[in-house]
Design a protein around this motif. Sequence first.
Motif, PDB file in Angstrom:
ATOM      1  N   THR A  50      -2.651   8.807   8.497  1.00 51.43           N
ATOM      2  CA  THR A  50      -2.748   9.185   9.740  1.00 51.43           C
ATOM      3  C   THR A  50      -1.879   8.455  10.776  1.00 51.43           C
ATOM      4  O   THR A  50      -1.765   9.167  11.792  1.00 51.43           O
ATOM      5  CB  THR A  50      -4.429   9.052  10.139  1.00 51.43           C
ATOM      6  OG1 THR A  50      -4.766   7.816   9.964  1.00 51.43           O
ATOM      7  CG2 THR A  50      -5.020   9.976   9.049  1.00 51.43           C
ATOM      8  N   ARG A  51      -1.730   7.244  10.514  1.00 51.96           N
ATOM      9  CA  ARG A  51      -0.798   6.350  11.512  1.00 51.96           C
ATOM     10  C   ARG A  51       0.474   7.271  11.970  1.00 51.96           C
ATOM     11  O   ARG A  51       1.183   7.201  12.894  1.00 51.96           O
ATOM     12  CB  ARG A  51      -0.631   4.855  11.155  1.00 51.96           C
ATOM     13  CG  ARG A  51      -1.800   4.194  11.348  1.00 51.96           C
ATOM     14  CD  ARG A  51      -1.587   2.802  10.794  1.00 51.96           C
ATOM     15  NE  ARG A  51      -1.537   2.761   9.456  1.00 51.96           N
ATOM     16  CZ  ARG A  51      -1.042   1.762   8.855  1.00 51.96           C
ATOM     17  NH1 ARG A  51      -1.092   0.533   9.521  1.00 51.96           N
ATOM     18  NH2 ARG A  51      -0.540   1.781   7.587  1.00 51.96           N
ATOM     19  N   VAL A  52       1.132   7.646  10.784  1.00 48.00           N
ATOM     20  CA  VAL A  52       2.297   8.574  10.918  1.00 48.00           C
ATOM     21  C   VAL A  52       2.244   9.969  10.945  1.00 48.00           C
ATOM     22  O   VAL A  52       3.189  10.605  10.983  1.00 48.00           O
ATOM     23  CB  VAL A  52       3.311   8.006   9.764  1.00 48.00           C
ATOM     24  CG1 VAL A  52       3.634   6.443   9.894  1.00 48.00           C
ATOM     25  CG2 VAL A  52       2.691   8.543   8.153  1.00 48.00           C
ATOM     26  N   PHE A  55      -4.740  14.748   5.659  1.00 45.47           N
ATOM     27  CA  PHE A  55      -5.143  15.629   4.555  1.00 45.47           C
ATOM     28  C   PHE A  55      -4.574  17.072   4.873  1.00 45.47           C
ATOM     29  O   PHE A  55      -4.138  17.789   3.958  1.00 45.47           O
ATOM     30  CB  PHE A  55      -6.707  15.744   4.260  1.00 45.47           C
ATOM     31  CG  PHE A  55      -7.315  14.707   3.582  1.00 45.47           C
ATOM     32  CD1 PHE A  55      -6.837  14.123   2.239  1.00 45.47           C
ATOM     33  CD2 PHE A  55      -8.265  13.657   3.973  1.00 45.47           C
ATOM     34  CE1 PHE A  55      -6.936  13.110   1.473  1.00 45.47           C
ATOM     35  CE2 PHE A  55      -8.613  12.677   3.180  1.00 45.47           C
ATOM     36  CZ  PHE A  55      -8.347  12.391   2.084  1.00 45.47           C
ATOM     37  N   ALA A  56      -4.792  17.534   6.313  1.00 41.85           N
ATOM     38  CA  ALA A  56      -4.337  18.886   6.419  1.00 41.85           C
ATOM     39  C   ALA A  56      -2.983  18.989   6.247  1.00 41.85           C
ATOM     40  O   ALA A  56      -2.192  20.049   5.741  1.00 41.85           O
ATOM     41  CB  ALA A  56      -4.814  19.084   7.955  1.00 41.85           C
ATOM     42  N   GLU A  57      -1.962  17.917   6.767  1.00 42.89           N
ATOM     43  CA  GLU A  57      -0.749  18.170   6.700  1.00 42.89           C
ATOM     44  C   GLU A  57      -0.191  17.880   5.357  1.00 42.89           C
ATOM     45  O   GLU A  57       0.706  18.702   4.910  1.00 42.89           O
ATOM     46  CB  GLU A  57      -0.044  16.816   7.554  1.00 42.89           C
ATOM     47  CG  GLU A  57      -0.170  16.713   9.081  1.00 42.89           C
ATOM     48  CD  GLU A  57      -1.591  16.570   9.654  1.00 42.89           C
ATOM     49  OE1 GLU A  57      -1.791  16.873  10.664  1.00 42.89           O
ATOM     50  OE2 GLU A  57      -2.357  15.746   8.710  1.00 42.89           O
ATOM     51  N   THR A  87       0.773  -1.349  -0.069  1.00 41.87           N
ATOM     52  CA  THR A  87       0.180  -0.028   0.070  1.00 41.87           C
ATOM     53  C   THR A  87       0.869   1.197   0.068  1.00 41.87           C
ATOM     54  O   THR A  87       0.541   2.407  -0.634  1.00 41.87           O
ATOM     55  CB  THR A  87      -0.947  -0.051   1.329  1.00 41.87           C
ATOM     56  OG1 THR A  87      -1.683  -1.177   1.170  1.00 41.87           O
ATOM     57  CG2 THR A  87      -2.000   1.190   1.400  1.00 41.87           C
ATOM     58  N   GLU A  88       2.043   1.108   0.834  1.00 45.01           N
ATOM     59  CA  GLU A  88       2.956   2.442   0.878  1.00 45.01           C
ATOM     60  C   GLU A  88       3.968   2.256   0.229  1.00 45.01           C
ATOM     61  O   GLU A  88       4.447   3.322  -0.446  1.00 45.01           O
ATOM     62  CB  GLU A  88       3.001   2.619   2.416  1.00 45.01           C
ATOM     63  CG  GLU A  88       1.457   3.063   3.133  1.00 45.01           C
ATOM     64  CD  GLU A  88       1.846   2.800   4.416  1.00 45.01           C
ATOM     65  OE1 GLU A  88       0.587   2.854   5.101  1.00 45.01           O
ATOM     66  OE2 GLU A  88       2.871   2.595   5.057  1.00 45.01           O
ATOM     67  N   GLY A  89       4.638   1.000   0.368  1.00 44.85           N
ATOM     68  CA  GLY A  89       6.195   1.011  -0.021  1.00 44.85           C
ATOM     69  C   GLY A  89       6.355   0.942  -1.352  1.00 44.85           C
ATOM     70  O   GLY A  89       7.488   1.559  -2.117  1.00 44.85           O
ATOM     71  N   GLY A  90       5.599   0.034  -2.386  1.00 46.20           N
ATOM     72  CA  GLY A  90       5.559  -0.022  -3.843  1.00 46.20           C
ATOM     73  C   GLY A  90       6.683  -1.321  -4.161  1.00 46.20           C
ATOM     74  O   GLY A  90       6.670  -1.470  -5.138  1.00 46.20           O
ATOM     75  N   GLU A  91       7.095  -2.017  -2.906  1.00 46.99           N
ATOM     76  CA  GLU A  91       7.950  -3.227  -3.330  1.00 46.99           C
ATOM     77  C   GLU A  91       7.191  -4.117  -3.903  1.00 46.99           C
ATOM     78  O   GLU A  91       6.038  -4.559  -3.113  1.00 46.99           O
ATOM     79  CB  GLU A  91       8.965  -3.545  -2.070  1.00 46.99           C
ATOM     80  CG  GLU A  91       9.832  -2.271  -1.658  1.00 46.99           C
ATOM     81  CD  GLU A  91      10.692  -2.700  -0.751  1.00 46.99           C
ATOM     82  OE1 GLU A  91      10.507  -3.697  -0.080  1.00 46.99           O
ATOM     83  OE2 GLU A  91      11.838  -1.749  -0.373  1.00 46.99           O
TER      84      GLU A  91
END
Length: 570
Positions: free
Chosen positions: A375-377, A381-383, A167-171
């Motif tokens: 949001t876990r890290v 959306f605001a950041e 989902t995040e890393g792309g590996e």
Amino acid sequence: MATNNSNVTLTGLARRFVDDGLLDEATAKDAFLQASQNRTPLITYLVQNNLANSSGLAFSAAMEFGVSVLDLSSFLPEMMPEKTVDEKLIRKHNALPLYKRGNRLFIAVSDPTNIQALDEIKFNTGLSTDAVLVDDAKLRAAIDKYLESQDTTMGDLDDADLEGVETEGGEQEDDGAVSTTEVDDAPIVKYVNKMLLDAIRGGASDVHFEPYEKTYRVRYRTDGILKEVSRPSIKLAPKISARVKIMAQLDISERRVPQDGRIKMKLSKTKAIDFRVNTLPTLWGEKIVLRILDPSQAKLGIDVLGYEEDQKEMYMTALEQPQGMILVTGPTGSGKTVSLYTGINILNTHERNISTAEDPAEINLEGINQVNVNTRVGLGFAEALRAFLRQDPDVIMVGEIRDLETANIAIKAAQTGHLVLSTLHTNSAAETLTRMMNMGVPSFNIATSVSLIIAQRLGRRLCSCKQATDIPKDVLLKEGFTQEQIDTGFTLYRPKGCDKCNGGYKGRVGIYEVVKITDELANMIMEEASSIKIAQQAQAEGFRNLRQSALLKVIEGVTSLEEANRVTKD
């Protein structure tokens, strides 16, 4: 968008279509200009935008050039030359290789003036090319069938290439981690592959794997409706769940909490489909839902989404503005993402810096800086929006405005020289404005930043097998049709059903309420008027609501009254 056609002189095919009564002069001129600007053959443009009947255009073109029209139904895909013309060229020019004689290749085209297609195919194949005139609608269907028959990976389940994507890393998934499962549970591997491939073939948007106490079922959502397609043994539930989780790189030992992942399925060397995966612990095991993310859906073009001409013009005008906010609203599964991506694709040029914050980014778009919120890290959306404003942006897309902080930053961006696109989960344009007020956004900021609101739904399109039906006039009036519409006369259609559709419907069409924030509406917003009064003012200014737009689709024969009632009636 409206075009200035006063200086256009119609000649050739365009003039012939007018003379034959297929088009009026103004429509022909507009179509000629738009087709030229889009670099699209005139006949293809006319058919894609439902401006004329494809068979009538083919007959008229045949008369103009003194040739005959070939019936493509007599040609089977296996009879056509294989791998002769690249798929990209076939799609680009809407041209299909029919047969080869010696050094000559005969190409089916719907527009005899499309010389560029013949020249480019000749250059790429080294063969002389001859045009064969065919019906445009039949040509596009034949092209789909031909290319599907050429794609061997779609026909052979064992060769389908499934690879996990984080989902995040792309590996890529470690092949060694799944080799034991693939060997021990080969039937499960084949079964899951088949379910995913069949879902793609059938045009499904979601796949549901659902365990119950004594049964297990698989359902597809096609054209917005769920339908059961398989009932494997409940004993296979843990293995099916484990297989899907391995493909999506999820923790197969964790069955107590929901998990999210992605799967990439390679259909051929040039085409891949992504699945967004979510698992949910239920009483009898893990329910798994896969959302099919087809990149081609994001590049359909605004002309095929279902906007009426005036609605399309308002959207395009808002996109052309250097600043302001465009909000797209509707329930989950109403097509908001496609509307946003379509707008982003129109804006995607070398001169613009475009950034998007999404949860998650469903479809990868070349040239767009896409960010997955996490949001876990601490990346919400605001950041992401704050970071975008330090990145010299021109256009910003926010996946959803969920809270006051995100809303305030988005509005600040819209007021300081940026174009902002986003979504909210509301039922109408008027409710979108009051929702933002209820969040705590000052009414003055809403009135001065929001330029356009699009509320939308997706309705099922009637298949070509549709049948005419009669409904009493008093019933039509109760349904919302005006007396003027009834007096002009129109044909109502109902679904019939054939082997090419799902219960009389095939595909979906957008139904829209597009409201431009006028001076009067802005004043009402600053006075914090209710959503009812804002909706009444929008009606008074001529903006159609969702119900009126749905009934217009019924009048046009695009959908049925039953379907209009399903998606828009209170």
